[in-house]
Design an enzyme around this catalytic site. Structure first.
Site, mmCIF file in Angstrom:
data_model
loop_
_atom_site.group_PDB
_atom_site.id
_atom_site.type_symbol
_atom_site.label_atom_id
_atom_site.label_comp_id
_atom_site.label_asym_id
_atom_site.label_seq_id
_atom_site.Cartn_x
_atom_site.Cartn_y
_atom_site.Cartn_z
ATOM 1 C CG ASN A 9 -1.683 1.241 1.438
ATOM 2 O OD1 ASN A 9 -1.796 2.056 0.518
ATOM 3 N ND2 ASN A 9 -2.247 1.423 2.624
ATOM 4 C CE LYS A 11 -0.056 3.356 4.741
ATOM 5 N NZ LYS A 11 0.095 3.483 6.181
ATOM 6 C CG HIS A 95 -5.755 2.089 5.136
ATOM 7 N ND1 HIS A 95 -5.302 3.060 5.996
ATOM 8 C CD2 HIS A 95 -4.755 1.185 5.022
ATOM 9 C CE1 HIS A 95 -4.067 2.746 6.373
ATOM 10 N NE2 HIS A 95 -3.723 1.623 5.798
ATOM 11 C CD GLU A 97 -2.798 5.664 6.598
ATOM 12 O OE1 GLU A 97 -2.824 5.700 5.352
ATOM 13 O OE2 GLU A 97 -1.850 5.166 7.251
ATOM 14 C CD GLU A 165 -3.495 -2.373 7.268
ATOM 15 O OE1 GLU A 165 -2.434 -2.706 6.756
ATOM 16 O OE2 GLU A 165 -4.035 -1.279 7.064
ATOM 17 N N GLY A 171 2.553 2.341 10.690
ATOM 18 C CA GLY A 171 3.523 3.414 10.521
ATOM 19 C C GLY A 171 4.228 3.806 11.806
ATOM 20 C CB SER A 201 5.264 -1.910 11.915
ATOM 21 O OG SER A 201 4.874 -0.574 12.160
HETATM 22 P P1 PGA Z 1 2.851 0.254 7.678
HETATM 23 O O1 PGA Z 1 1.402 0.507 7.055
HETATM 24 O O2 PGA Z 1 3.378 -1.028 7.098
HETATM 25 O O3 PGA Z 1 3.667 1.463 7.285
HETATM 26 O O4 PGA Z 1 2.680 0.157 9.168
HETATM 27 C C1 PGA Z 1 0.506 -0.554 6.821
HETATM 28 C C2 PGA Z 1 -0.776 -0.017 6.201
HETATM 29 O O5 PGA Z 1 -1.214 1.077 6.554
HETATM 30 O O6 PGA Z 1 -1.371 -0.684 5.328
#
Ligand code: PGA
Length: 242
Positions: A9, A11, A95, A97, A165, A171, A201
């Site tokens: 992903n 983003k 997601h 976010e 998640e 992140g 992560s």
């Molecule tokens: P990350 O993000 O691997 O940077 O923690 C995962 C995601 O948001 O899909």
């Protein structure tokens, strides 16, 4: 699902130029790698050029979102049919976010998933608890509720994949322990028995342990998917899982 699925992903990173350079390097790096399904999820403007770059490979291209209506006055949104016409294989929906920053809810997530699946796209639908919810002992309740909303509308669809998640692990460099991931995945699977990715992560050195859990069917990778070496290393680690 044939193998473990590793989806990157991106983003809001990588415009068309950078995305094509990345896709070409990834294509060459993972050519011949068996035992893992790979997908990348570029931002909308990079979808068409990345599709062209990956044409003829087994790397799938997904969008990061999709709208629930077929068309209409929805400024800034993109319909499933438009993604399908472009040749996109699927879309992420719900997601965290989107849920936290753009007002996405369980209902809109389910509606987006249903529209995409009806169009023949595959879907990665995200669920996961916040730090406060985990601290309050509500993890299972939250993921069951979020999954239930999707199950009610979509049911057991063969194009549907879920992603667990935990919001506190995205992140942040904090990863759920394999046991935490397994517990949450088992709770999700009790509501909807489809493949379930872990996200939060994921790095080359924790991929095998996380994706090796019985109810973990792959990973949704954010930060570590932005660098060819680390994303390819994650795909290679996943391919080693028996
Ligand atoms: P990350 O993000 O691997 O940077 O923690 C995962 C995601 O948001 O899909």
């Amino acid at each position: 699902m044939p193998g473990v699925l590793i989806a990157g992903n991106w983003k809001m990173f990588k415009g068309p130029g950078e995305a094509v350079t990345f896709a070409a390097a990834l294509r060459d790096r993972v050519a011949g790698l068996d035992g893992v399904d790979i997908a990348v999820c570029p931002p909308y403007p990079a979808l068409a050029p990345v599709l062209r770059t990956l044409d003829g490979t087994s790397i799938a291209v997904y969008a990061q979102n999709v709208h629930w209506e077929a068309e209409g006055a929805y400024t800034g949104e993109v319909a499933a049919s438009m993604l399908h016409e472009l040749g996109v294989a699927g879309a992420i929906v719900g997601h965290s976010e989107r849920r936290q920053l753009f007002g996405e809810t369980d209902e809109t997530t389910a509606a987006r998933a249903a529209a995409a699946l009806a169009e023949g796209l595959r879907v990665i639908a995200c669920v996961g608890e916040t730090a406060e919810e985990r601290d309050a002992g509500q993890t299972e309740e939250v993921v069951r509720r979020q999954t239930g909303a999707i199950a009610d509308v979509v049911g057991l669809h063969e194009g549907l994949v879920l992603a667990y998640e935990p919001v506190w692990a995205i992140g942040t460099g904090k990863t759920a322990t394999p046991a935490m991931a397994q517990d949450a995945h088992a709770a999700i699977r009790s509501v909807l028995d489809v493949p379930i990715l872990y996200g939060g992560s994921v790095k080359p050195d924790n991929t095998e342990e996380l994706c090796g859990q019985p109810d973990v069917d792959g990973a949704l990778v954010g930060g570590a998917s932005l660098v060819v070496d680390s994303f390819a290393a994650i795909c290679e680690a996943a391919a080693r899982i028996p």
